[in-house]
Design an enzyme around this catalytic site. Structure first.
Site, short mmCIF file in Angstrom:
data_model
loop_
_atom_site.label_atom_id
_atom_site.label_comp_id
_atom_site.label_asym_id
_atom_site.label_seq_id
_atom_site.Cartn_x
_atom_site.Cartn_y
_atom_site.Cartn_z
N MET A 1 -5.30 -11.35 -4.77
CA MET A 1 -6.61 -10.82 -4.40
C MET A 1 -7.56 -11.05 -5.56
SD MET A 1 -9.11 -8.54 -3.95
CE MET A 1 -8.82 -7.12 -4.95
N LEU B 1 -3.79 -5.04 -2.07
CA LEU B 1 -5.15 -5.41 -2.44
C LEU B 1 -5.18 -6.47 -3.54
CD1 LEU B 1 -6.92 -1.92 -2.44
CD2 LEU B 1 -7.11 -3.72 -0.72
N GLU B 2 -4.25 -6.39 -4.47
CA GLU B 2 -4.27 -7.32 -5.60
C GLU B 2 -3.89 -8.74 -5.20
OE1 GLU B 2 -5.46 -6.93 -8.48
OE2 GLU B 2 -5.74 -4.76 -8.50
N THR B 3 -2.78 -8.88 -4.47
CA THR B 3 -2.26 -10.24 -4.22
C THR B 3 -1.69 -10.45 -2.82
OG1 THR B 3 -0.03 -9.73 -5.04
CG2 THR B 3 -1.65 -10.50 -6.67
#
Length: 271
Positions: free
Chosen positions: A1, A127-129
């Protein structure tokens, strides 16, 4: 993300006008990159990094103009919570719920040790990746060396580059495995190397702290990060709560932290 990459870089950009810029002149881009890199290798050796790790990590490294271009073309993050959460959460909710089930026993053990609920960890992971799918493709050491050579935030990125070499020296990752976001974040929840060195844990017990490939290590390390910043076991994480303030230690953007909290609450209520 990529949102956190941009948001993190925006926070870092607050250091544009560091005092004592002349003191940095000898340690950033007033010489050729190769000359700077040779000096950095000597500094790393002087700080106790092994020659093996220095050679493995830095030999052949070149300046990455694409990283400099991205660093200079950042846009202010202006999406509202409704816009950002509406774009990010619904497409990830079903998979997030499946991850809660798939790693249920691991998440329970992590919560027992660190006090951080699985819903929060899975929300950050998504959300991050996208749960480890999109970790980034930039060679981390090259990105960090480029940003350390550049005079905008030289001191910060010199320290991150040093920690990247320590990750190699410790045996957590090889330089070739260290690929991530353009600003140096690596792993499935996008740790900077300094955070990796402080908070990464070997939760699967295989002898390596591997935030690139091991979901148990990823989730436990993220929990360790939050716990280290004061996460309160058994307490709420919604805006206004002490644990929401901890989420803002993860990412200072209120919109991002609110989206993590919202996503986690949705996961807590999922069937």
């Amino acid at each position: 993300m990529r949102a956190r990459t941009a948001l993190t870089a925006l926070v870092l950009s607050a250091a544009l006008a560091l005092p004592g810029a002349s003191a940095l002149a000898a340690s950033c881009g007033n010489t050729s990159f190769d000359a700077w890199l040779a000096d950095f290798k000597k500094e790393a050796a002087g700080k106790g990094v092994s020659q093996t790790a220095i050679d493995a990590g830095l030999n052949g490294v070149t300046l990455d103009q694409a990283v400099l271009s991205r660093d200079r073309s950042q846009k202010v993050f202006s999406q509202s919570f409704e816009e950002f959460s509406g774009r990010m959460v619904p497409p990830r909710l079903a998979r997030g719920s499946n991850m809660m089930k798939q790693y249920g026993s691991v998440l329970s053990r992590i919560e027992e040790r660190y006090g951080v609920p699985g819903e929060v960890l899975v929300a950050i992971w998504g959300l991050e990746t996208d749960f480890g799918v999109n970790t980034g493709k930039f060679p981390t050491i090259r990105s960090l060396a480029t940003l350390a050579y550049d005079c905008r935030r030289a001191d910060q990125f010199r320290a991150e580059l040093m920690d990247a070499l320590r990750i190699v020296e410790r045996g957590d990752l090889t330089p070739a495995e260290m690929r991530g976001a353009w600003a140096g974040e690596i792993g499935q929840t996008q740790f900077m190397p300094s955070s990796w060195m402080k908070f990464a844990v070997d939760f699967d017990g295989n002898g390596r702290r591997d935030l690139m490939h091991s979901a148990p290590d990823v989730l436990a390390s993220t929990a360790n990060y939050l716990a280290s910043y004061g996460w309160q076991r058994g307490k709420d994480w919604e805006p206004g709560s002490p644990n929401f303030a901890v989420l803002q230690q993860w990412n200072k953007s209120e919109v991002y932290a609110r989206t993590v909290a919202y996503f986690a609450t949705q996961l807590a209520h999922a069937p």
